[in-house]
Scaffold this active site. Sequence first.
Site, PDB file in Angstrom:
ATOM      1  N   SER A   1      62.462  19.374  13.837  1.00 35.16           N
ATOM      2  CA  SER A   1      61.438  19.113  12.812  1.00 35.16           C
ATOM      3  C   SER A   1      60.631  17.874  13.213  1.00 35.16           C
ATOM      4  O   SER A   1      61.039  17.111  14.100  1.00 35.16           O
ATOM      5  CB  SER A   1      62.096  18.886  11.455  1.00 35.16           C
ATOM      6  OG  SER A   1      62.836  17.678  11.485  1.00 35.16           O
TER       7      SER A   1
ATOM      8  N   ASP B   1      59.589  22.685  14.579  1.00 33.21           N
ATOM      9  CA  ASP B   1      59.817  23.354  13.290  1.00 33.21           C
ATOM     10  C   ASP B   1      58.915  22.706  12.236  1.00 33.21           C
ATOM     11  O   ASP B   1      58.893  21.473  12.101  1.00 33.21           O
ATOM     12  CB  ASP B   1      61.301  23.149  12.938  1.00 33.21           C
ATOM     13  CG  ASP B   1      61.765  23.996  11.783  1.00 33.21           C
ATOM     14  OD1 ASP B   1      61.178  25.060  11.541  1.00 33.21           O
ATOM     15  OD2 ASP B   1      62.751  23.581  11.134  1.00 33.21           O
TER      16      ASP B   1
ATOM     17  N   HIS C   1      64.707  26.609   1.475  1.00 33.97           N
ATOM     18  CA  HIS C   1      65.434  25.609   2.261  1.00 33.97           C
ATOM     19  C   HIS C   1      66.512  24.926   1.413  1.00 33.97           C
ATOM     20  O   HIS C   1      66.375  24.825   0.202  1.00 33.97           O
ATOM     21  CB  HIS C   1      64.467  24.540   2.793  1.00 33.97           C
ATOM     22  CG  HIS C   1      63.506  25.076   3.816  1.00 33.97           C
ATOM     23  ND1 HIS C   1      62.183  25.308   3.538  1.00 33.97           N
ATOM     24  CD2 HIS C   1      63.676  25.441   5.107  1.00 33.97           C
ATOM     25  CE1 HIS C   1      61.580  25.779   4.622  1.00 33.97           C
ATOM     26  NE2 HIS C   1      62.465  25.874   5.585  1.00 33.97           N
TER      27      HIS C   1
ATOM     28  N   GLY D   1      64.938  29.117   5.862  1.00 28.39           N
ATOM     29  CA  GLY D   1      65.808  28.947   4.693  1.00 28.39           C
ATOM     30  C   GLY D   1      66.903  29.995   4.637  1.00 28.39           C
ATOM     31  O   GLY D   1      67.247  30.492   3.568  1.00 28.39           O
TER      32      GLY D   1
ATOM     33  N   ASN E   1      66.357  30.925  10.932  1.00 29.72           N
ATOM     34  CA  ASN E   1      66.450  29.460  10.959  1.00 29.72           C
ATOM     35  C   ASN E   1      67.643  28.947  10.158  1.00 29.72           C
ATOM     36  O   ASN E   1      67.771  29.254   8.969  1.00 29.72           O
ATOM     37  CB  ASN E   1      65.179  28.855  10.336  1.00 29.72           C
ATOM     38  CG  ASN E   1      63.974  28.996  11.228  1.00 29.72           C
ATOM     39  OD1 ASN E   1      63.950  29.815  12.128  1.00 29.72           O
ATOM     40  ND2 ASN E   1      62.967  28.187  10.969  1.00 29.72           N
ATOM     41  N   ILE E   2      68.453  28.144  10.828  1.00 26.42           N
ATOM     42  CA  ILE E   2      69.652  27.603  10.193  1.00 26.42           C
ATOM     43  C   ILE E   2      69.705  26.092  10.431  1.00 26.42           C
ATOM     44  O   ILE E   2      69.742  25.646  11.578  1.00 26.42           O
ATOM     45  CB  ILE E   2      70.935  28.219  10.814  1.00 26.42           C
ATOM     46  CG1 ILE E   2      70.942  29.746  10.716  1.00 26.42           C
ATOM     47  CG2 ILE E   2      72.193  27.581  10.219  1.00 26.42           C
ATOM     48  CD1 ILE E   2      71.450  30.354   9.450  1.00 26.42           C
TER      49      ILE E   2
END
Length: 313
Positions: free
Chosen positions: A55, A86, A183, A216, A258-259
């Site tokens: 991120s 991200d 998220h 999420g 996405n995790i």
Amino acid sequence: MHYSDFGLINTKKLLIRALHGGYAVPAFNFYNMETLQAILNAVLPTHSPVILAVSESALDYMTPNMLMGMIHGAQFKKNQVALHLDHGHSFESCKRAINIGFSSVMFDGSNLTLEKNIEISKKVADYAHKYDVSVETELGVLAGIEDEKTFGKTCSYTNPDIVADFVKQTKTDSLAVAIGTSHGLYKRKSEDEKLRLDILKQIAANIPTIPLVLHGASVVPQKFVNKINTFGGKITFARGIKPIQLRQAISLHITKINIDTDSRLAFTASIRETLAKHPDVINPREYLAKAVDSIAQNCTDEILNIMGSCNKV
Ligand code: G3H
Ligand code: 13P
Ligand code: ZN
């Protein structure tokens, strides 16, 4: 430097293979050496491709030089690893990531007007494609759980009727969709609440060649929540996405899952347990090594039970 100098692969290549193969490539977030090691410890023995997600705040936290130093020193196979920005929130942020060696960027214009989202997504894609970097964009908003999800003014679900035009105008390589995930720890109001796979099906039908992305998507394993609370934490409510729903989404063109939250839980639960059980421990390497194993085990479980990406390198 260009991402190929680091042995990284163009993310689009991973996703197109996944689309044809009917599996998803995990995008695991990392933010320090331990979380990076944990992810690699999971994907190397399972021979899974992986997207290492960073991120904007994680990039600032690690600093570009330290981050790329770690990537340079990491061991992985050719065609196995992509490095992805991200939730890039501006053209400049995406450009910075491309220039330091990322192999893909997400421009997240989901909170902008459609016109502005298209304008900046296209600008990012034009710049990225010059360097053979791929681009993820987003339509729809991953709303907070309290928000009303409609196609109206507070639009949150992705509208299937506009995806084809959006892809055509922006030249995006993949598209993140909003179908009921969000998220963080709290994703569903009740056990019965399901993903809107009907919407996903329409999206996939309208853009059948475009890899789709699910943000999420953490499962939020209760065992980690319980452990955190047993050893002094205070998580009052948490509910994730059921693995079966994720597998169904993969069958409808979700090719990147996405995790982040699950790894945060695995990390925190392990450290809390070690420190509570061994109050004499003062060497961070002792509890960090266990925490790395905890994340790696969880990533491995998700590769095997959800992604279907084992042996796909
Ligand atoms: O989707 C967002 C990720 O969980 C990253 O969160 O900005 O706190 O690193 P962060
Ligand atoms: P989670 O909070 O469900 O792990 O989602 C992570 C994510 O979407 C990162 O972009
Ligand atoms: Zn996300």
